[in-house]
Structures are given as C-alpha cells and as structure tokens.
Write an enzyme that holds these catalytic residues in place. Structure first.
Site, mmCIF file in Angstrom:
data_model
loop_
_atom_site.group_PDB
_atom_site.id
_atom_site.type_symbol
_atom_site.label_atom_id
_atom_site.label_comp_id
_atom_site.label_asym_id
_atom_site.label_seq_id
_atom_site.Cartn_x
_atom_site.Cartn_y
_atom_site.Cartn_z
ATOM 1 N N SER A 1 3.833 4.577 5.002
ATOM 2 C CA SER A 1 3.679 4.330 3.556
ATOM 3 C C SER A 1 3.432 5.664 2.876
ATOM 4 C CB SER A 1 2.470 3.420 3.335
ATOM 5 O OG SER A 1 1.268 4.180 3.471
ATOM 6 N N ASP A 2 3.484 5.674 1.551
ATOM 7 C CA ASP A 2 3.008 6.872 0.872
ATOM 8 C C ASP A 2 1.492 6.693 0.692
ATOM 9 O OD1 ASP A 2 4.501 8.981 -1.686
ATOM 10 O OD2 ASP A 2 2.701 9.233 -0.467
ATOM 11 N N TRP A 3 0.860 7.733 0.206
ATOM 12 C CA TRP A 3 -0.612 7.744 0.140
ATOM 13 C C TRP A 3 -1.147 6.548 -0.656
ATOM 14 C CZ3 TRP A 3 -3.884 12.246 1.491
ATOM 15 C CH2 TRP A 3 -5.229 12.020 1.232
#
Ligand code: GLC
Length: 740
Positions: A275-277
């Site tokens: 995932s992104d942050w």
C-alpha cells in the site's frame, strides 16, 4: 540455528524441489509458510517506518511482527535490526529495508521529469544503477521507484517525479529505471527491488490537487494510465505500490479490478503489492470503510500484500480470519508474494550488508550526474545569444537559484547533501572565471522572496555586465508530494526581477530550475535565450555552465507541454480533434468593440489564450539546426499482422555537431472511438556532425496502432493511418498508409 542446519534444511528443500519439479524458491516458500503461525504470516505483511533500535522495534522483530522497515538509513542500525530479525525470531525471516531513492541516493540526478527531457533512457538506467549501488551500500534493498504515473497537469506537485505526459515515453523510461535499480540479478548485493508506483491513475487527480479523486473511463485507463505499469511488469519490476486516489469512487488500496483482475490475472504479476503510506487506513476518509477493520478486509481482498504504516493488517487480520470474514488462504497468497521478493533478493542467504565508506560520489557517478543534467536541459529560445562567446567580458549571474544547492536537488532527495552540490554560480566562477569577469548578485534570496531590496543590487550588477544570466524557478519544496500550485507562474518577485533586468537593455539568458512546467510567457519574451533545466541535481551547475558557454550543446526535448496559462490545463499534445478544432478564431485582444455574438469563430479555443500551448510536447532547440526530409513508407498498405518501415533523412544544417531527438508519431483519423491527433510510438536520439545527414528508420506494426475498446479488447482497426517523423509533436508533414 547453526549454519549446518540451515544448509541441511536448504538441501532438503532443494531435493524436495527437484522431485516436484517446482521452482526451488516456491518450494522454500511452501515449506516456510507451512511452518508459520497466523501471527507470523501477518507480521510479514506489516511495514513500519524506522524507529532506530528502540525496544519497541526490537520486541516486534523478535516476535515476528514486522516484514519490512522503511526510512532507516544507518547501516549499523540496519544490520543490527536485521540481526535481531534473523537470529532472534523463531523462523529467522529477514527484513526488507525500503527507501524512496527516486533520482539518486547521495549523488542526485535530475528529477525524473528532467531525466525524461533527455529522451535517453540509458541516462535513466545509469542513474538508477548508481542510485542502487549507493543505497544498497547502507542496506537499502527496495526503492519506491520508478514513479510511472502519466501526468498531464503541471499544477500537480508530483509531475516532478513523473516522466511526463506520454504513456510511451513514460513506459520506456520506467522500464529503464527498473533495469537500473534491479541490475543484472536481483540477488546481487548492489541490486534493489524496484517499485512501480502509484498504481494507478494518480496523475489524473482532479484540479492537479494531490490525493484528489479521479474519473477515468476504462478505455482511457488502459490507453493512457496503465501502459507504463505494464511496461514495468515486462521489465521485471519486483514490486508495485498502490496509489492514494480513488478511480471512479474506488480507492486503489481496495480496488480488486486493478490489483487482481489486471495486475495479477491479466499481467501475471507475481511480485509484491505494497500500500502507500497509510492508504489502507485512508479508505475510511475516502468513505468506503467505516473503520480500520473493514479497510483491512477490503485491502486484503483487493490483493494488497503489505500494509505501509496503517497498522491495519497487524491489528485486524487475525480477528478477520477467526471470524471467517477472510480466509487464511488469501493471507498465504500475500505472504507468498512477500517471501518471493525476499528470496529473489537473496536476503535469506545474505541478510546483512558490508558497509562501504567509498560508495558515494564516485567520479563515474559525478560524471554521470553531470551528463544527465546536460542532456536534460531544454533550449526553448535562442536569439543568437547562446553559446556565450568571447565577445562578452563581464557576466552577471543573478536570481534566487543561481547559488541554491538544496533547491537544485528538487523533490524526493532525502539523502542528498548540499555540500556536495555544485551550483551554477560556483561552477561558472570556477570553470569560466578566468575567461570572464563574473559578478554574482542573487537579487532575491529564495524563489518565493517578496523582499524587493535585493533587486536593485542585481540590476546594478547587470548594468556593469555585458550579459545577464538569470537562474529563476522554484525551490525544491514547491513541487513533489502534496506540493501542488494553482498558479504556476514564477513565485515571489522573480517576474519583477526579470522585468527590471530587461530595462537595463542587457541581453538576458533565462535559466529555469523547476519541478514542473511554469507559465512564463512574458519572462521568455523579455529574455534573449531560455534554457529549461528542471531541477538538475548535484551537478546542475557544471552542466549549465558548459551548456551556456558552448562546451556542450543542448539536446533536451519537452516530456510535457508548457501551457501559456494555467487556465488551459489540462493541455497536452495527444488530445482529441473534437468536432470543432481550434481554427480561425479571434482572440480577446483582437475583438472589435460591439461585435455580433457569433462572430468570433465557433471552434475550440480560449479567447485569452488561443488553442495552442506555449511549447508542445517533444519541443526543444539546439545550437545547430536540423532539416527533416519527407517521410518515406516501405509500403502504402500494411497486412493485418504485417509491418511497414517509415524513414526520414535528418540533416544537421547548422555549424555545431549536435544531437537531435527524432520522433515517430501516428494517428488513426477514423475509428470506432475518437483517437488522439497524434501519439508517440518511437524516438531515436542521434548525434550528427555539422552538415551530416542520417536516415532514421522506424518499424511500425499493428500492435502500435491499436487502442482499447469498451469490451476490454485491444486491437487496431483496419483503415487509414497517418505517420509523422518530426522534431516535436506539432511539426512535420503526415504521410498515410492503409492497414488491411
Ligand atoms: C509517500 C508517497 C510514496 C512513497 C511513500 C514512502 O506518501 O506517496 O510515493 O514511496 O510514501 O515514503
């Protein structure tokens, strides 16, 4: 576990593998998964940002609750964390350490948008290779790059990190960066897992505002936003990262269609999707999950393998399995993807890194960074001023970016060291200070400076000089993630500075160092020559010095359109023709008073901007000039599965040996869906001696002529096609052929 036991274990697995004829890595993964508890599996899916050697982190490592750490860059801390993970956890699974090494680690290359302006993928590959060699020397084995989001909106801060507006150019550069980061073998200690990001459609953020929603019909998603990601898969990218945005209401971190149907089923990607942050958590804010537990369920069902910093998986997955909401099988799939990347990186065999204090700023790295900055600069205008000759004796070097080491790195250069950057003022003084008298006077302290007092000094310096070099643009902080601008003119009082300098009557060379195209039409008109250098990195100064004084000839071409006004956005070359293309219109300055309502030409244009950008995609001048012959085709018809060759002779008609980027465009003028007026399908950067000619040939086949249809099939439709071989996306004459 002793080395002997490990060896026996691996031998057994290998023997077992031979029996089953399965890939030995898969057998090792099977074996490991069969021994893992559910907690240990979920632990692999948890990525945390570095916390040094905190007791909390050590405890989590011992208990197998962390699969990856990002943003740890101290080699001793990395080795100690790895030692704990490998020696003190039950199953000794190594960590993978990640970092945003986007355009260099210590030796900083031009921002990706600048690298794309070189139209030389070898430059991107070399830069990525050098970045990998520097970053892996401290134990970083995973970079969150290349960013291959096609971006057609310069208001968006992350255009700086992109390779521009075109799917083909972005695909070529993204693949080159993957190759550079991952090297010949992913298991080599100086190889880093690449991460194609942000999957997908992030560059279509409405209003060029970061994280904003996108509305992308499937045919456009597949024609424009997916090709560069597919190219990354084909280049062997080990990992992918989700994008923050939603596509048509579905956030990418919960998008099964994107992450399973396309990435896994259609493209057969077998790497890891992170995932992104916090993007899993953000599904609550998006309004598709009521709580983190639901977001965790959505993300794992959508195929997100690793959770970057949302703590969704580590907190909720076990309960979701126990409640029967998700199966342990779906968790095994993700853990398998994660372990596969770790095995491919050789982390099980070589978990630790040998520190190398000579890894940074090697001469070959510095030379490569300078070359990249030279090749990335785009000459937009030159009224016979450049290259500066010996007729000038005194040179004024002014502007807020003339001596701003930190700023020339551009965005996403966390580990850069300003002390190692050579600024334009320093380079010009050191390299050309003997032949010319150099007067340095910034005029403004930083790009947003609204204090005009320094302008007087800069004007005074200009008056003492024969020529004025103005280094203007944007501080690094004004582009990059979350740094979007609704007004993309020069910040602060830079326009005033340039106008005051213009009043001195001295010839002006305007050098722009920025993270995006800027609306600088007036400033270009006030200058005699303009070099667009983006943010050129560590060696921007020496590169620009050699370009200005003619040791190097500019050869960059725009990877993105430069608008006249922000109100034209989105404005890009591969636009549709529309039913009323902008022709014979009357602009606002020419409208007679009291005219009748319909007398201005009912076509597609802006009254105050017309219908063209300031400079088109693919545009860039040289100190030399080039002539293109009429395009010749090897045939007037192409068989269904055949190919034809298009060729053009390019002549260097100037007095300098110089490079030219020869570009191949096609158009399908009549199809079941309206097609772009041109699409880039090939390019070749060539060096021609003054007076030399060269015939450039491009092969064209039906795969390059196709497009995605609403039934999710890709094919070219029979009929006429137009072809250009030209110096940019607006010039040249089309020739036609028929596809059977
Ligand atoms: C950021 C960015 C992403 C980056 C990640 C880790 O929010 O969107 O590109 O790789 O977090 O720093």
């Amino acid at each position: 576990m002793t080395k002997k036991t490990v060896f026996i274990l691996m031998l057994t697995t290998l023997l077992f593998a031979c029996q089953k004829g399965k890939d030995s890595t898969e057998i090792k993964i099977d074996k490991l998964i069969s021994e893992m508890t559910l907690d240990e599996k979920i632990g692999q899916m948890n990525q945390l940002t570095g916390m040094g050697l905190s007791d909390d982190m050590k405890e989590q490592l011992k208990n197998g609750r962390v699969g990856s750490i990002l943003n740890e860059v101290d080699v001793n801390i990395i080795n100690e964390l790895q030692r704990i993970a490998v020696e003190e956890s039950r199953l000794h699974i190594p960590l993978i350490f990640g970092r945003d090494v986007i355009h260099g680690y210590k030796t900083i290359f031009p921002i990706p948008l600048g690298q794309a302006a070189s139209w030389d993928p070898k430059i991107a590959e070399t830069g990525a290779r050098i970045a990998a060699e520097e970053a892996t020397s401290v134990g970083i084995r995973w970079t969150f790059a290349p960013m291959v989001d096609v971006s057609r909106d310069p208001r968006w801060g992350r255009i700086a990190e992109s390779c521009g507006e075109d799917p083909y150019l972005t695909s070529v550069f993204g693949a080159a960066m993957v190759k550079g980061f991952q090297g010949d073998k992913l298991s080599d200690s100086n190889s880093m897992a690449a991460c194609a990001k942000h999957f997908a459609g992030y560059g279509a953020a409405e209003a060029g505002k970061d994280y904003n929603t996108t509305w992308i019909p499937d045919v456009q998603l597949r024609d424009v936003y997916l090709p560069s990601f597919k190219a990354a898969v084909d280049a062997g990218a080990a990992t992918f990262m989700c994008s923050f945005n939603d596509i048509n209401g579905v956030p990418s971190s919960g998008n099964k269609y994107l992450n399973r149907d396309i990435l896994r089923d259609e493209w057969k990607f077998d790497g890891m999707l992170v995932s992104d942050w916090g993007s899993i958590d953000q599904m609550i804010s998006h309004g598709v999950s009521a709580n983190l537990k639901n977001a965790a369920a959505k993300a794992i069902e959508a195929g997100v393998d690793m959770d970057m910093m949302a703590l969704a998986y580590i907190t909720h997955l076990k309960k979701l399995v126990e409640e029967g909401v998700i199966s342990e099988k779906i968790i095994d799939e993700s853990v398998r993807n994660i372990l596969r990347v770790k095995f491919r990186l050789g982390l099980f065999e070589n978990p630790n890194v040998k520190p190398d204090s000579n890894a940074f700023y090697k001469p070959e790295a510095i030379a490569a960074a300078k070359y990249a900055a030279e090749e990335s600069a785009v000459l937009l205008k030159n009224n016979n001023l450049l290259p500066l000759g010996s007729s000038f004796k005194t040179v004024a070097v002014v502007g807020p970016l003339a001596d701003a080491a930190l700023e020339q790195f551009g965005t996403w250069s966390f580990d850069a060291e300003p002390a190692h950057a050579v600024t334009p003022l320093k380079a010009i003084t050191d390299m050309y200070g003997k032949q010319y008298k150099i007067i340095g006077e910034p005029g403004l302290v930083f790009s947003r400076d609204s204090n005009a007092t320094g302008i007087t000094k800069a004007v005074a310096a200009a008056k003492k000089a024969d020529v004025v070099l103005v280094f203007a643009g944007e501080e690094a902080i004004l582009s990059g993630e979350a740094h979007c601008r609704a007004d993309i003119s020069l910040p602060g009082l830079q326009n005033q500075l340039i106008s005051e300098l213009k009043k001195t009557g001295k010839p002006i060379v305007l050098v722009i160092m920025a993270g995006r195209p800027l609306t600088i039409e007036k400033q270009i008109n006030e200058s005699n020559a303009v070099l667009y250098a983006f943010h050129g990195g560590t060696m921007a100064g020496p590169a620009l010095a050699d370009l200005i004084f003619g040791k190097v000839i500019p050869s960059g071409k725009l990877p993105v359109t430069i608008p006249r006004m922000v109100g034209q956005i989105p404005v890009y070359y591969a636009h549709k023709m529309t039913g009323r293309p902008g022709t014979n219109f009357v602009t606002i300055d020419k409208i007679p008073i009291g005219v009748f309502q319909t007398s201005l030409g009912n076509t597609s244009f802006h009254l105050d901007a017309g219908d063209k950008p300031l400079y088109p995609f693919g545009y860039g001048l040289s100190y030399s000039t080039f002539e293109y012959s009429k395009v010749k085709l090897s045939a007037k018809t192409m068989e269904k599965n055949g190919k034809i060759t298009a060729e053009c002779t390019v002549k260097n008609t100037g007095k300098f040996d110089a490079k030219e980027v020869v570009q191949l465009y096609v158009r399908d003028p009549v199809a079941s869906l309206a097609r772009p007026v041109r699409e880039l399908k090939g390019f070749e950067k060539i060096l021609l001696k003054a007076g030399e000619s060269k015939t450039i040939k491009f092969e064209i086949d039906a795969t390059q002529l196709g497009f995605w249809h609403e039934d999710k099939t890709y094919y070219a439709e029979p009929g006429e096609f137009q072809v250009w071989i030209s110096k940019d996306s607006q010039s040249g004459e089309a020739v036609s052929f028929k596809l059977k």
